[in-house]
Design a protein around this motif. Structure first.
Motif, PDB file in Angstrom:
ATOM      1  N   SER A 229      -3.554 -39.129 -12.054  1.00  0.00           N
ATOM      2  CA  SER A 229      -2.567 -38.796 -11.121  1.00  0.00           C
ATOM      3  C   SER A 229      -1.511 -40.024 -10.596  1.00  0.00           C
ATOM      4  N   PRO A 230      -0.171 -40.148 -11.256  1.00  0.00           N
ATOM      5  CA  PRO A 230       0.411 -41.232 -10.527  1.00  0.00           C
ATOM      6  C   PRO A 230       0.440 -41.877  -9.703  1.00  0.00           C
ATOM      7  N   PHE A 231       0.189 -40.827  -8.748  1.00  0.00           N
ATOM      8  CA  PHE A 231       0.072 -41.531  -7.154  1.00  0.00           C
ATOM      9  C   PHE A 231      -1.334 -42.147  -6.693  1.00  0.00           C
TER      10      PHE A 231
ATOM     11  N   ARG B 212      -0.324 -45.593  -8.580  1.00  0.00           N
ATOM     12  CA  ARG B 212       0.578 -46.613  -7.284  1.00  0.00           C
ATOM     13  C   ARG B 212      -0.781 -47.613  -6.759  1.00  0.00           C
TER      14      ARG B 212
ATOM     15  N   ILE C 263     -10.395 -32.582  -9.814  1.00  0.00           N
ATOM     16  CA  ILE C 263      -8.863 -31.480  -8.795  1.00  0.00           C
ATOM     17  C   ILE C 263      -8.904 -30.783  -8.709  1.00  0.00           C
TER      18      ILE C 263
ATOM     19  N   LYS D 134     -12.797 -29.068  -6.375  1.00  0.00           N
ATOM     20  CA  LYS D 134     -12.993 -29.772  -5.129  1.00  0.00           C
ATOM     21  C   LYS D 134     -14.013 -30.505  -4.277  1.00  0.00           C
TER      22      LYS D 134
ATOM     23  N   GLU E  23      -6.177 -31.824   0.772  1.00  0.00           N
ATOM     24  CA  GLU E  23      -7.166 -31.813  -0.088  1.00  0.00           C
ATOM     25  C   GLU E  23      -5.925 -32.665  -1.616  1.00  0.00           C
ATOM     26  N   LYS E  24      -5.369 -33.283  -1.554  1.00  0.00           N
ATOM     27  CA  LYS E  24      -4.328 -34.790  -2.498  1.00  0.00           C
ATOM     28  C   LYS E  24      -5.056 -35.988  -2.432  1.00  0.00           C
ATOM     29  N   VAL E  25      -5.132 -36.418  -3.732  1.00  0.00           N
ATOM     30  CA  VAL E  25      -5.113 -37.617  -3.869  1.00  0.00           C
ATOM     31  C   VAL E  25      -3.960 -38.740  -4.043  1.00  0.00           C
ATOM     32  N   PRO E  26      -4.207 -40.132  -4.226  1.00  0.00           N
ATOM     33  CA  PRO E  26      -4.818 -41.103  -3.339  1.00  0.00           C
ATOM     34  C   PRO E  26      -5.200 -40.275  -1.792  1.00  0.00           C
TER      35      PRO E  26
ATOM     36  N   GLU F  80      -1.346 -40.481   1.206  1.00  0.00           N
ATOM     37  CA  GLU F  80      -0.020 -39.904   1.138  1.00  0.00           C
ATOM     38  C   GLU F  80      -0.470 -42.218   0.779  1.00  0.00           C
ATOM     39  N   SER F  81       0.085 -42.275  -0.677  1.00  0.00           N
ATOM     40  CA  SER F  81      -0.347 -43.185  -1.700  1.00  0.00           C
ATOM     41  C   SER F  81       1.043 -43.762  -1.019  1.00  0.00           C
TER      42      SER F  81
HETATM   43  N1  LIG Z   1       2.643 -37.350  -1.925  1.00  0.00           N
HETATM   44  C1  LIG Z   1       1.691 -37.687  -2.634  1.00  0.00           C
HETATM   45  C2  LIG Z   1       1.014 -36.814  -3.795  1.00  0.00           C
HETATM   46  C3  LIG Z   1      -0.112 -36.596  -4.070  1.00  0.00           C
HETATM   47  C4  LIG Z   1      -0.557 -35.567  -4.983  1.00  0.00           C
HETATM   48  O1  LIG Z   1       0.598 -34.606  -5.432  1.00  0.00           O
HETATM   49  N2  LIG Z   1      -1.772 -35.576  -5.739  1.00  0.00           N
HETATM   50  C5  LIG Z   1      -1.970 -34.419  -6.263  1.00  0.00           C
HETATM   51  C6  LIG Z   1      -2.522 -35.168  -7.779  1.00  0.00           C
HETATM   52  S1  LIG Z   1      -1.156 -35.993  -8.689  1.00  0.00           S
HETATM   53  C7  LIG Z   1      -3.266 -33.746  -6.060  1.00  0.00           C
HETATM   54  O2  LIG Z   1      -3.836 -34.255  -5.072  1.00  0.00           O
HETATM   55  N3  LIG Z   1      -3.049 -32.375  -5.840  1.00  0.00           N
HETATM   56  C8  LIG Z   1      -3.717 -31.346  -5.637  1.00  0.00           C
HETATM   57  C9  LIG Z   1      -3.976 -30.473  -4.627  1.00  0.00           C
HETATM   58  O3  LIG Z   1      -2.226 -30.121  -4.730  1.00  0.00           O
HETATM   59  O4  LIG Z   1      -4.276 -29.569  -5.354  1.00  0.00           O
HETATM   60  C10 LIG Z   1       1.365 -38.689  -2.750  1.00  0.00           C
HETATM   61  O5  LIG Z   1       2.792 -39.791  -2.574  1.00  0.00           O
HETATM   62  O6  LIG Z   1       0.045 -39.380  -2.142  1.00  0.00           O
END
Ligand SMILES: N[C@@H](CCC(=O)N[C@@H](CS)C(=O)NCC(=O)O)C(=O)O
Length: 216
Positions: free
Chosen positions: A11-13, A16, A35, A38, A49-52, A63-64
């Motif tokens: 994950s690029p986020f 960071r 991912i 989950k 459900e988002k990482v980080p 939110e990163s």
């Molecule tokens: N805006 C969020 C974006 C985070 C994001 O999109 N993470 C992706 C992984 S790169 C994720 O968790 N995707 C899982 C999903 O959407 O179910 C941030 O900056 O943290």
């Protein structure tokens, strides 16, 4: 307070955040999750459900860029300006990287020549803006490293991983952006923040989308 970073290997986020935590030498525990499937505890902790996702005791931060700000607040040597206006400008510079990440990831997923060329034109528009900023200052906000710079690290980590497979140098004509990327990746403990086998895992993952750039 203990910090647990819920993450996903490429994950690029997430990168960071791991780069900032390591650079600032803040101890944390990292928990990689699948991912696609989950785990229940994660969905319960962060229904978005988002990482980080950063677990701080029983609190949850998502939110990163927000996580970066929290991490920064834990250090005696803040990487943010004190003045609220300057802080907001710094945050704006960090936000701009979200668009660049999005365009760049879209480019690596483009499956046709047309989509690829459109993505490339879009990316160049963003690189033009970055080059202009970086003509004025060494880093994205000032001549000193600030928090906003950590938001840009994944762009250069992905570029570095993919460059042996790209027929064109995406940074050609952008010497300041190129230098900026080299500087960011050379920051203490930043390269080591990439998970083991990062380049290979990233390439394999991108290959599954059958992108145009790998076919020419
Ligand atoms: N805006 C969020 C974006 C985070 C994001 O999109 N993470 C992706 C992984 S790169 C994720 O968790 N995707 C899982 C999903 O959407 O179910 C941030 O900056 O943290």
């Amino acid at each position: 307070m203990s910090l647990t970073l819920v993450s996903y290997n490429i994950s690029p986020f997430v990168l960071r955040v791991t780069a900032a935590l390591n650079y600032l030498q803040i101890p944390f525990e990292q928990k990689d999750i699948d991912i696609i499937n989950k785990p229940e505890w994660f969905v319960k902790a962060n229904p978005l459900e988002k990482v980080p996702t950063l677990l701080v005791g029983d609190k949850v931060i998502q939110e990163s860029l927000v996580i970066l700000e929290y991490i920064n607040s834990l250090t005696p040597n803040s990487l943010l300006p004190n003045d609220p206006l300057e802080k907001a400008i710094n945050r704006g510079r960090a936000e701009f990287s979200n668009d660049v990440v999005g365009i760049f990831l879209g480019l690596t997923a483009a499956s046709t020549e047309e989509a690829y060329n459109n993505g490339l034109a879009e990316l160049k528009w963003y690189f033009d803006k970055l080059e202009n900023w970086l003509n004025q200052t060494k880093f994205i906000y000032s001549d000193e490293l600030t928090l906003a710079d950590f938001a840009y690290i994944p762009i250069f980590a992905i570029l570095q991983a993919l460059s042996p497979h790209l027929k064109v140098n995406l940074l050609e004509g952008y010497p300041k952006v190129q230098q900026y990327g080299t500087t960011l990746l050379a920051l203490p403990r930043v390269a080591a923040s990439k998970p083991e086998g990062y380049e290979q895992i990233l390439l394999e993952r991108i290959k599954t989308r059958k992108p145009y750039f790998l076919s020419v």
